[in-house]
Design an enzyme around this catalytic site. Structure first.
Site, mmCIF file in Angstrom:
data_model
loop_
_atom_site.group_PDB
_atom_site.id
_atom_site.type_symbol
_atom_site.label_atom_id
_atom_site.label_comp_id
_atom_site.label_asym_id
_atom_site.label_seq_id
_atom_site.Cartn_x
_atom_site.Cartn_y
_atom_site.Cartn_z
ATOM 1 N N LEU A 104 51.346 -28.445 52.488
ATOM 2 C CA LEU A 104 50.179 -28.539 51.619
ATOM 3 C C LEU A 104 49.135 -27.477 51.975
ATOM 4 O O LEU A 104 49.156 -26.911 53.063
ATOM 5 C CB LEU A 104 49.587 -29.948 51.725
ATOM 6 N N PRO A 105 48.193 -27.220 51.057
ATOM 7 C CA PRO A 105 47.279 -26.082 51.235
ATOM 8 C C PRO A 105 46.219 -26.235 52.322
ATOM 9 O O PRO A 105 45.797 -25.242 52.907
ATOM 10 C CB PRO A 105 46.601 -25.960 49.860
ATOM 11 N N THR A 137 49.470 -25.526 57.363
ATOM 12 C CA THR A 137 48.616 -24.876 58.357
ATOM 13 C C THR A 137 47.248 -25.532 58.279
ATOM 14 O O THR A 137 46.461 -25.270 57.363
ATOM 15 C CB THR A 137 48.504 -23.369 58.090
ATOM 16 N N LYS A 222 49.820 -22.101 65.576
ATOM 17 C CA LYS A 222 49.825 -21.367 64.314
ATOM 18 C C LYS A 222 48.498 -20.660 64.060
ATOM 19 O O LYS A 222 48.470 -19.485 63.678
ATOM 20 C CB LYS A 222 50.143 -22.327 63.163
ATOM 21 N N LYS A 297 41.223 -18.520 55.074
ATOM 22 C CA LYS A 297 41.282 -19.946 55.368
ATOM 23 C C LYS A 297 41.698 -20.191 56.814
ATOM 24 O O LYS A 297 41.105 -21.013 57.531
ATOM 25 C CB LYS A 297 42.269 -20.636 54.427
#
Length: 350
Positions: A104-105, A137, A222, A297
């Protein structure tokens, strides 16, 4: 984009890719023997964007019974027409699945899918999935909150030694090409025994897994990796643009960098100068690849995590400022290597 991704289901094209970013934690390469040790067959998958749709493709090819959900009803319909079970809510996916994977975003999307009104947990004490794998992420803090919520549930059906459901954070590196070619790298946090049980599933979507330690450590790995990637790209772009201003061609300076101490992934595998390297986003007007808005982001996540632990990170702030500017100037969908052209005013190599 999601519909076009779904149309590629079961039509996998094999690619070779260099988009795997290294780590020197406990490296574990998948072995073919693990293919015969599947504990789980029914896999749910939530999030059918550019990455998720390709990951589902590879799960289906590996023989898993996959049930999917996405807020995009058109892409859900597309998957259903291709024979993949589709459900209206995350909760319904959980009822059909032994394992649920999310891609998911953002942190808020993941939190809502797990704990929202029709979420995977939906306020229930007993749930069916024994294992949850989040490949989004997001920040480590959100990961740990959700993992705690999962661990407070019970299983409707006990499985061997599984007393409680478990969540792994397993963000990926490699991008769309690696997702398509099933050569992703997974950075995994959570209980190691759960990681070992999940490896056959990860093997169907990736080439390498890296066990990073406890809950949230995969997410931490990450965002740290992407911080290093951003700073490396900015440094490489700045050096190449400066070289051009000093009269050195980018092609020549790239050769110098790649045979000297300045060599890095941004110079020898993902060069930002149009005309220097084939097959990278700079060779196609910075289309495809890793969007600048996604880098912005991830830098936000790095900044928030650094602030949380009181760590001084001046390079995060500068990189965040630059990529925010890229997005504000209309380059948010261009690959993050576009800073060479749009921030440093670098020139194409003729």
């Amino acid at each position: 984009m999601a519909i076009r991704s779904a149309q590629s289901l079961l039509c996998l094209t094999k690619f070779k890719t260099n988009f795997v970013f290294g780590s020197y934690l406990s490296l574990r390469r998948f072995s073919s023997s693990s293919q015969n040790s599947k504990q789980f067959q029914n896999v749910g998958f939530i999030g059918l964007g550019n990455m998720g749709s390709r990951m589902v493709n590879n799960l289906v090819k590996a023989g898993y019974n996959v049930t999917v959900h996405d807020i995009n009803r058109d892409v859900m319909k597309m998957f259903a027409e291709l024979g993949v079970s589709a459900r209206e809510t995350p909760y319904e996916v959980a009822q059909d699945s032994q394992v649920v994977i999310t891609m998911l975003p953002s942190s808020s999307h993941v939190m809502d899918v797990y704990t929202g009104r029709d979420g995977l947990l939906r306020g229930e004490n007993a749930i069916r999935p024994a294992l949850f794998i989040d490949s989004s992420t997001i920040d480590p803090q959100t990961t740990r909150k959700i993992s705690f919520a999962v661990s407070n549930c019970n299983l409707k059906e006990k499985r061997d030694n599984w007393e409680k459901p478990v969540m792994l954070d397993a963000p990926v590196s490699g991008g769309v090409l690696a997702a398509e070619a099933s050569t992703l790298t997974f950075m995994v946090g959570g209980p190691e025994d759960a990681y070992l049980a999940a490896r056959p599933i990860l093997q169907s979507m990736g080439r390498t897994s890296i066990y990073c330690g406890g809950s949230g450590n995969g997410s931490a790995a990450k965002i740290c990796n992407n911080l290093a990637m951003a700073v490396s790209m900015l440094g490489t772009s700045e050096a190449l643009a400066l070289g051009q201003s000093l009269g050195i061609s980018a092609r020549t300076l790239t050769e110098v960098l790649n045979t000297s101490s300045g060599r890095c992934w941004s110079s020898d595998a993902y060069n930002p100068v149009p005309g220097v390297m084939k097959g990278v986003p700079s060779s196609r007007d910075y289309n495809g690849g890793f969007a600048s808005k996604l880098m912005a982001k991830d830098l936000y996540l790095s900044a928030a995590s650094a602030e949380e632990v009181g760590h001084k990170s001046p390079l995060i702030s500068k990189a965040q400022e630059i990529y925010k500017k890229m997005c504000e100037e209309g380059h948010e969908t261009k690959d993050f290597s576009c800073v060479f052209r749009h921030f440093y005013n670098g020139k194409d190599e003729v």
